[in-house]
Design a protein around this motif. Sequence first.
Motif, PDB file in Angstrom:
ATOM      1  N   UNK A 101     -18.767  10.783 -17.660  1.00 37.93           N
ATOM      2  CA  UNK A 101     -18.128  11.342 -16.462  1.00 37.93           C
ATOM      3  C   UNK A 101     -18.570  10.571 -15.217  1.00 37.93           C
ATOM      4  N   UNK A 102     -17.688  10.464 -14.250  1.00 34.70           N
ATOM      5  CA  UNK A 102     -17.978   9.792 -12.981  1.00 34.70           C
ATOM      6  C   UNK A 102     -17.360  10.591 -11.852  1.00 34.70           C
ATOM      7  N   UNK A 103     -18.146  10.849 -10.801  1.00 30.32           N
ATOM      8  CA  UNK A 103     -17.607  11.437  -9.576  1.00 30.32           C
ATOM      9  C   UNK A 103     -16.994  10.293  -8.776  1.00 30.32           C
ATOM     10  N   UNK A 104     -15.740  10.454  -8.359  1.00 27.48           N
ATOM     11  CA  UNK A 104     -15.028   9.379  -7.667  1.00 27.48           C
ATOM     12  C   UNK A 104     -14.316   9.908  -6.428  1.00 27.48           C
ATOM     13  N   UNK A 105     -13.958   8.959  -5.572  1.00 24.65           N
ATOM     14  CA  UNK A 105     -13.115   9.246  -4.415  1.00 24.65           C
ATOM     15  C   UNK A 105     -11.882   8.368  -4.517  1.00 24.65           C
ATOM     16  N   UNK A 106     -10.714   8.962  -4.338  1.00 27.98           N
ATOM     17  CA  UNK A 106      -9.449   8.245  -4.428  1.00 27.98           C
ATOM     18  C   UNK A 106      -9.132   7.550  -3.105  1.00 27.98           C
ATOM     19  N   UNK A 107      -8.694   6.292  -3.212  1.00 28.72           N
ATOM     20  CA  UNK A 107      -8.232   5.516  -2.061  1.00 28.72           C
ATOM     21  C   UNK A 107      -6.821   5.033  -2.388  1.00 28.72           C
ATOM     22  N   UNK A 108      -5.873   5.350  -1.530  1.00 26.71           N
ATOM     23  CA  UNK A 108      -4.466   5.033  -1.763  1.00 26.71           C
ATOM     24  C   UNK A 108      -4.177   3.663  -1.170  1.00 26.71           C
ATOM     25  N   UNK A 109      -3.752   2.749  -2.023  1.00 27.12           N
ATOM     26  CA  UNK A 109      -3.612   1.355  -1.631  1.00 27.12           C
ATOM     27  C   UNK A 109      -2.258   1.079  -0.973  1.00 27.12           C
ATOM     28  N   UNK A 110      -2.238   0.175   0.003  1.00 29.36           N
ATOM     29  CA  UNK A 110      -0.964  -0.184   0.644  1.00 29.36           C
ATOM     30  C   UNK A 110      -0.076  -0.964  -0.325  1.00 29.36           C
ATOM     31  N   UNK A 111       1.222  -0.978  -0.045  1.00 34.66           N
ATOM     32  CA  UNK A 111       2.172  -1.618  -0.952  1.00 34.66           C
ATOM     33  C   UNK A 111       1.904  -3.112  -1.115  1.00 34.66           C
ATOM     34  N   UNK A 149       7.895  -6.954  -6.384  1.00 30.77           N
ATOM     35  CA  UNK A 149       8.711  -5.835  -5.890  1.00 30.77           C
ATOM     36  C   UNK A 149       8.311  -4.532  -6.572  1.00 30.77           C
ATOM     37  N   UNK A 150       8.036  -4.599  -7.864  1.00 32.57           N
ATOM     38  CA  UNK A 150       7.605  -3.395  -8.585  1.00 32.57           C
ATOM     39  C   UNK A 150       6.290  -2.884  -8.015  1.00 32.57           C
ATOM     40  N   UNK A 151       5.354  -3.801  -7.762  1.00 30.75           N
ATOM     41  CA  UNK A 151       4.067  -3.414  -7.209  1.00 30.75           C
ATOM     42  C   UNK A 151       4.166  -2.777  -5.839  1.00 30.75           C
ATOM     43  N   UNK A 152       5.179  -3.189  -5.080  1.00 34.09           N
ATOM     44  CA  UNK A 152       5.383  -2.575  -3.768  1.00 34.09           C
ATOM     45  C   UNK A 152       6.018  -1.191  -3.887  1.00 34.09           C
ATOM     46  N   UNK A 153       6.742  -0.940  -4.978  1.00 34.74           N
ATOM     47  CA  UNK A 153       7.413   0.347  -5.173  1.00 34.74           C
ATOM     48  C   UNK A 153       6.525   1.377  -5.873  1.00 34.74           C
ATOM     49  N   UNK A 154       5.537   0.914  -6.632  1.00 32.88           N
ATOM     50  CA  UNK A 154       4.678   1.809  -7.409  1.00 32.88           C
ATOM     51  C   UNK A 154       3.430   2.140  -6.593  1.00 32.88           C
ATOM     52  N   UNK A 155       3.100   3.416  -6.427  1.00 28.28           N
ATOM     53  CA  UNK A 155       1.865   3.766  -5.717  1.00 28.28           C
ATOM     54  C   UNK A 155       0.630   3.491  -6.595  1.00 28.28           C
ATOM     55  N   UNK A 156      -0.327   2.768  -6.043  1.00 33.27           N
ATOM     56  CA  UNK A 156      -1.585   2.481  -6.730  1.00 33.27           C
ATOM     57  C   UNK A 156      -2.719   3.226  -6.043  1.00 33.27           C
TER      58      UNK A 156
END
Length: 173
Positions: A101-111, A149-156
């Motif tokens: 198990x790992x405690x993590x923090x989510x960071x939403x990456x830009x397109x 283009x796919x990478x810009x459309x998919x949220x990472x």
Amino acid sequence: MTDGDTPPRRPHLPSGWRRLALRLPILLYRAGLGPLFGKRLLLLHHTGRVSGLDRMTVLEVVSFDPAKPSWTVASGFGPRADWYRNLCAQPKTLIRFGNRPHAVTAHFLPSEAGAEIMIGYARRHPRTARRLCAFMGLPVDGGARAFREAGQAIPFVRLDVADGYGRDARGHS
């Protein structure tokens, strides 16, 4: 995508036997069989933004950096996926990678970052990348432009070990 193109369609959420098949890995993680997935999958715990209940989903690891450690995952169902929306509401959470198990923090990456991540992923896993693009209704010619283009459309989302938690949820390094 050019100005005249229509935006990519968002895939329909699975139901019936497809949903059951997608949920099967959760049972394997619960049975302690997470290591069977190697470094390709992780179990994400997230809190329901409406219900407040603990939820779980298994996600493919797009990239893993053992030095930090951090994991990057993609939302194939776009920003409307429940786990994605739940992380937006509460970014601090737990994952299970293998049996740890790992405690993590989510960071939403830009397109823009997503475009580079997808190109790297397509180099490592070309067939899976083409299938993901097809699933999302994106061009699947296999070229770098299509994957960009796919990478810009998919949220990472990058999941970093949470500050103050050490390397895993039990405090082990």
